[in-house]
Motif scaffolding. Structure first.
Motif, PDB file in Angstrom:
ATOM      1  N   GLN A   5     -89.645 157.591  96.648  1.00 45.59           N
ATOM      2  CA  GLN A   5     -90.179 158.773  95.971  1.00 45.59           C
ATOM      3  C   GLN A   5     -91.278 158.445  94.975  1.00 45.59           C
ATOM      4  OE1 GLN A   5     -86.378 159.920  93.954  1.00 45.59           O
ATOM      5  NE2 GLN A   5     -87.708 160.378  92.232  1.00 45.59           N
ATOM      6  N   TRP A   6     -91.295 157.256  94.407  1.00 50.44           N
ATOM      7  CA  TRP A   6     -92.307 156.849  93.433  1.00 50.44           C
ATOM      8  C   TRP A   6     -93.026 155.618  93.948  1.00 50.44           C
ATOM      9  CZ3 TRP A   6     -89.592 157.083  87.965  1.00 50.44           C
ATOM     10  CH2 TRP A   6     -89.399 158.423  87.610  1.00 50.44           C
ATOM     11  N   ASP A   7     -94.244 155.412  93.424  1.00 54.57           N
ATOM     12  CA  ASP A   7     -95.029 154.245  93.813  1.00 54.57           C
ATOM     13  C   ASP A   7     -96.070 153.968  92.739  1.00 54.57           C
ATOM     14  OD1 ASP A   7     -97.005 156.209  94.222  1.00 54.57           O
ATOM     15  OD2 ASP A   7     -96.743 156.206  96.391  1.00 54.57           O
ATOM     16  N   SER A   8     -97.071 153.161  93.052  1.00 57.51           N
ATOM     17  CA  SER A   8     -98.093 152.821  92.066  1.00 57.51           C
ATOM     18  C   SER A   8     -99.011 154.001  91.738  1.00 57.51           C
ATOM     19  CB  SER A   8     -98.928 151.637  92.566  1.00 57.51           C
ATOM     20  OG  SER A   8     -99.591 151.988  93.766  1.00 57.51           O
ATOM     21  N   ILE A   9     -99.010 155.019  92.582  1.00 58.69           N
ATOM     22  CA  ILE A   9     -99.842 156.201  92.345  1.00 58.69           C
ATOM     23  C   ILE A   9     -99.157 157.173  91.384  1.00 58.69           C
ATOM     24  CG2 ILE A   9    -100.891 158.233  93.461  1.00 58.69           C
ATOM     25  CD1 ILE A   9    -101.255 156.429  95.959  1.00 58.69           C
ATOM     26  N   TYR A  10     -97.847 157.314  91.529  1.00 59.75           N
ATOM     27  CA  TYR A  10     -97.080 158.239  90.679  1.00 59.75           C
ATOM     28  C   TYR A  10     -95.688 157.706  90.465  1.00 59.75           C
ATOM     29  CZ  TYR A  10     -94.613 162.283  88.962  1.00 59.75           C
ATOM     30  OH  TYR A  10     -93.851 163.117  88.184  1.00 59.75           O
ATOM     31  N   LEU A  18     -95.943 150.469  77.366  1.00 60.35           N
ATOM     32  CA  LEU A  18     -95.762 149.270  78.200  1.00 60.35           C
ATOM     33  C   LEU A  18     -94.316 149.100  78.626  1.00 60.35           C
ATOM     34  CD1 LEU A  18     -98.019 146.401  76.790  1.00 60.35           C
ATOM     35  CD2 LEU A  18     -98.031 147.391  79.086  1.00 60.35           C
ATOM     36  N   PHE A  19     -93.402 149.318  77.701  1.00 68.90           N
ATOM     37  CA  PHE A  19     -91.988 149.180  78.013  1.00 68.90           C
ATOM     38  C   PHE A  19     -91.559 150.253  79.024  1.00 68.90           C
ATOM     39  CE2 PHE A  19     -87.438 149.004  77.380  1.00 68.90           C
ATOM     40  CZ  PHE A  19     -87.226 147.637  77.264  1.00 68.90           C
ATOM     41  N   ILE A  20     -92.041 151.482  78.833  1.00 65.44           N
ATOM     42  CA  ILE A  20     -91.713 152.579  79.752  1.00 65.44           C
ATOM     43  C   ILE A  20     -92.234 152.274  81.153  1.00 65.44           C
ATOM     44  CG2 ILE A  20     -92.231 155.004  80.306  1.00 65.44           C
ATOM     45  CD1 ILE A  20     -92.178 155.458  77.190  1.00 65.44           C
ATOM     46  N   MET A  21     -93.450 151.765  81.240  1.00 65.53           N
ATOM     47  CA  MET A  21     -94.002 151.421  82.556  1.00 65.53           C
ATOM     48  C   MET A  21     -93.185 150.307  83.214  1.00 65.53           C
ATOM     49  SD  MET A  21     -96.197 153.714  83.091  1.00 65.53           S
ATOM     50  CE  MET A  21     -96.618 153.095  84.726  1.00 65.53           C
ATOM     51  N   CYS A  24     -85.766 158.950  84.341  1.00 66.28           N
ATOM     52  CA  CYS A  24     -85.711 157.590  84.871  1.00 66.28           C
ATOM     53  C   CYS A  24     -84.857 156.724  83.953  1.00 66.28           C
ATOM     54  CB  CYS A  24     -87.124 157.019  84.973  1.00 66.28           C
ATOM     55  SG  CYS A  24     -87.203 155.347  85.645  1.00 66.28           S
ATOM     56  N   ILE A  25     -83.903 156.036  84.548  1.00 65.63           N
ATOM     57  CA  ILE A  25     -83.056 155.102  83.813  1.00 65.63           C
ATOM     58  C   ILE A  25     -83.349 153.701  84.337  1.00 65.63           C
ATOM     59  CG2 ILE A  25     -80.687 154.517  83.143  1.00 65.63           C
ATOM     60  CD1 ILE A  25     -81.673 157.435  82.396  1.00 65.63           C
ATOM     61  N   ASP A  26     -83.517 152.749  83.419  1.00 64.41           N
ATOM     62  CA  ASP A  26     -83.710 151.366  83.834  1.00 64.41           C
ATOM     63  C   ASP A  26     -82.519 150.977  84.710  1.00 64.41           C
ATOM     64  OD1 ASP A  26     -83.651 148.460  83.868  1.00 64.41           O
ATOM     65  OD2 ASP A  26     -85.074 148.525  82.201  1.00 64.41           O
ATOM     66  N   PRO A  27     -82.779 150.416  85.896  1.00 65.83           N
ATOM     67  CA  PRO A  27     -81.678 150.107  86.826  1.00 65.83           C
ATOM     68  C   PRO A  27     -80.558 149.269  86.210  1.00 65.83           C
ATOM     69  CG  PRO A  27     -83.779 149.828  87.925  1.00 65.83           C
ATOM     70  CD  PRO A  27     -84.082 150.105  86.480  1.00 65.83           C
ATOM     71  N   HIS A  68     -91.461 150.612  86.807  1.00 58.69           N
ATOM     72  CA  HIS A  68     -91.672 149.569  87.817  1.00 58.69           C
ATOM     73  C   HIS A  68     -90.329 149.058  88.357  1.00 58.69           C
ATOM     74  CE1 HIS A  68     -93.464 146.133  89.844  1.00 58.69           C
ATOM     75  NE2 HIS A  68     -92.592 145.353  89.221  1.00 58.69           N
ATOM     76  N   ASN A  69     -89.392 148.778  87.456  1.00 62.37           N
ATOM     77  CA  ASN A  69     -88.061 148.320  87.868  1.00 62.37           C
ATOM     78  C   ASN A  69     -87.346 149.379  88.705  1.00 62.37           C
ATOM     79  OD1 ASN A  69     -88.510 145.973  86.410  1.00 62.37           O
ATOM     80  ND2 ASN A  69     -87.282 146.613  84.649  1.00 62.37           N
ATOM     81  N   ALA A  70     -87.502 150.638  88.319  1.00 63.76           N
ATOM     82  CA  ALA A  70     -86.853 151.732  89.055  1.00 63.76           C
ATOM     83  C   ALA A  70     -87.438 151.858  90.457  1.00 63.76           C
ATOM     84  CB  ALA A  70     -87.000 153.042  88.286  1.00 63.76           C
ATOM     85  N   ILE A  71     -88.753 151.691  90.591  1.00 62.68           N
ATOM     86  CA  ILE A  71     -89.384 151.774  91.915  1.00 62.68           C
ATOM     87  C   ILE A  71     -88.843 150.665  92.821  1.00 62.68           C
ATOM     88  CG2 ILE A  71     -91.560 151.479  93.172  1.00 62.68           C
ATOM     89  CD1 ILE A  71     -92.931 152.905  90.747  1.00 62.68           C
ATOM     90  N   ILE A  72     -88.766 149.454  92.313  1.00 59.85           N
ATOM     91  CA  ILE A  72     -88.236 148.337  93.102  1.00 59.85           C
ATOM     92  C   ILE A  72     -86.793 148.631  93.523  1.00 59.85           C
ATOM     93  CG2 ILE A  72     -87.512 145.907  92.980  1.00 59.85           C
ATOM     94  CD1 ILE A  72     -90.010 145.462  91.153  1.00 59.85           C
ATOM     95  N   ASP A  73     -85.989 149.116  92.584  1.00 53.83           N
ATOM     96  CA  ASP A  73     -84.583 149.417  92.862  1.00 53.83           C
ATOM     97  C   ASP A  73     -84.449 150.538  93.901  1.00 53.83           C
ATOM     98  OD1 ASP A  73     -81.683 149.097  92.085  1.00 53.83           O
ATOM     99  OD2 ASP A  73     -81.965 151.210  91.558  1.00 53.83           O
ATOM    100  N   MET A  74     -85.239 151.600  93.738  1.00 54.79           N
ATOM    101  CA  MET A  74     -85.161 152.710  94.697  1.00 54.79           C
ATOM    102  C   MET A  74     -85.593 152.259  96.084  1.00 54.79           C
ATOM    103  SD  MET A  74     -86.250 156.213  92.660  1.00 54.79           S
ATOM    104  CE  MET A  74     -87.771 155.604  91.961  1.00 54.79           C
ATOM    105  N   GLU A  75     -86.690 151.511  96.163  1.00 56.11           N
ATOM    106  CA  GLU A  75     -87.157 151.062  97.474  1.00 56.11           C
ATOM    107  C   GLU A  75     -86.135 150.152  98.154  1.00 56.11           C
ATOM    108  OE1 GLU A  75     -91.104 149.478  96.866  1.00 56.11           O
ATOM    109  OE2 GLU A  75     -91.977 151.495  96.830  1.00 56.11           O
ATOM    110  N   ALA A  76     -85.423 149.342  97.378  1.00 50.81           N
ATOM    111  CA  ALA A  76     -84.367 148.492  97.942  1.00 50.81           C
ATOM    112  C   ALA A  76     -83.239 149.338  98.534  1.00 50.81           C
ATOM    113  CB  ALA A  76     -83.823 147.552  96.873  1.00 50.81           C
TER     114      ALA A  76
END
Length: 163
Positions: A31-36, A11-14, A93-96, A18-26
């Motif tokens: 490169q990542w999304d809800s699928i991968y 759960l913590f890793i996910m 992956c590093i937490d932003p 999730h935080n990394a996806i938001i940060d990257m998209e900003a």
């Protein structure tokens, strides 16, 4: 400290992913999304004992997956090292909120130490071409781009470093 991840960490890793996806998209990096990478992918990594976490003060701040799995797209690359076993880095992956502290470098160094200790000839990985920070990190650490592959989200450089 770097340790093998366990199912209790999922759960913590996910949350980190999730935080990394938001940060990257900003930053315009898609490169990542809800699928991968999704829960199933991370669960498999944990079940196969190939996911490692960087933990500091009881907080998981980053992850890396190390195994021998190479996507079929890797077959067309002009790899420099071809005779032995190859350790593959996935899902670094590093937490932003902890980026810029050298954690990614520590995880890659750990991968190299493990690779040497286990007799691997090289480390291989792919990095999204639009993720300049990741690509620059690998170049700075001595990884050589050997070509480009295309996955669902676009083009990725394939990198390799001899051990």
């Amino acid at each position: 400290m770097i340790r093998k991840g366990c199912l209790d960490d999922q759960l913590f890793i996910m949350g980190i992913i999730h935080n990394a996806i938001i940060d990257m998209e900003a930053k315009g990096i898609y490169q990542w999304d809800s699928i991968y990478p999704n829960d199933e992918v991370i669960n498999n990594d944990l079940s196969n004992e190939t996911l490692y976490v960087y933990e500091d003060g009881g907080i998981i701040k980053g992850i890396i997956v190390l195994n021998e799995y190479q996507d079929k797209e890797y077959e067309d690359m002009k790899w420099e090292f071809n005779s032995g076993k190859h350790l593959i880095i996935h899902r670094l992956c590093i937490d932003p909120k902890y980026q810029g502290q050298g954690i990614a470098r520590l995880l890659v160094d750990y991968a190299e130490q493990q690779g040497k200790a286990l007799g691997y000839e090289s480390i291989r990985l792919d990095a999204f071409v639009n993720n300049e920070r990741a690509c620059n990190l690998y170049k700075k650490l001595g990884y050589k781009a050997v070509g480009i592959v295309e996955f669902r989200k676009g083009k990725f450089y394939c990198f390799e470093k001899g051990l």
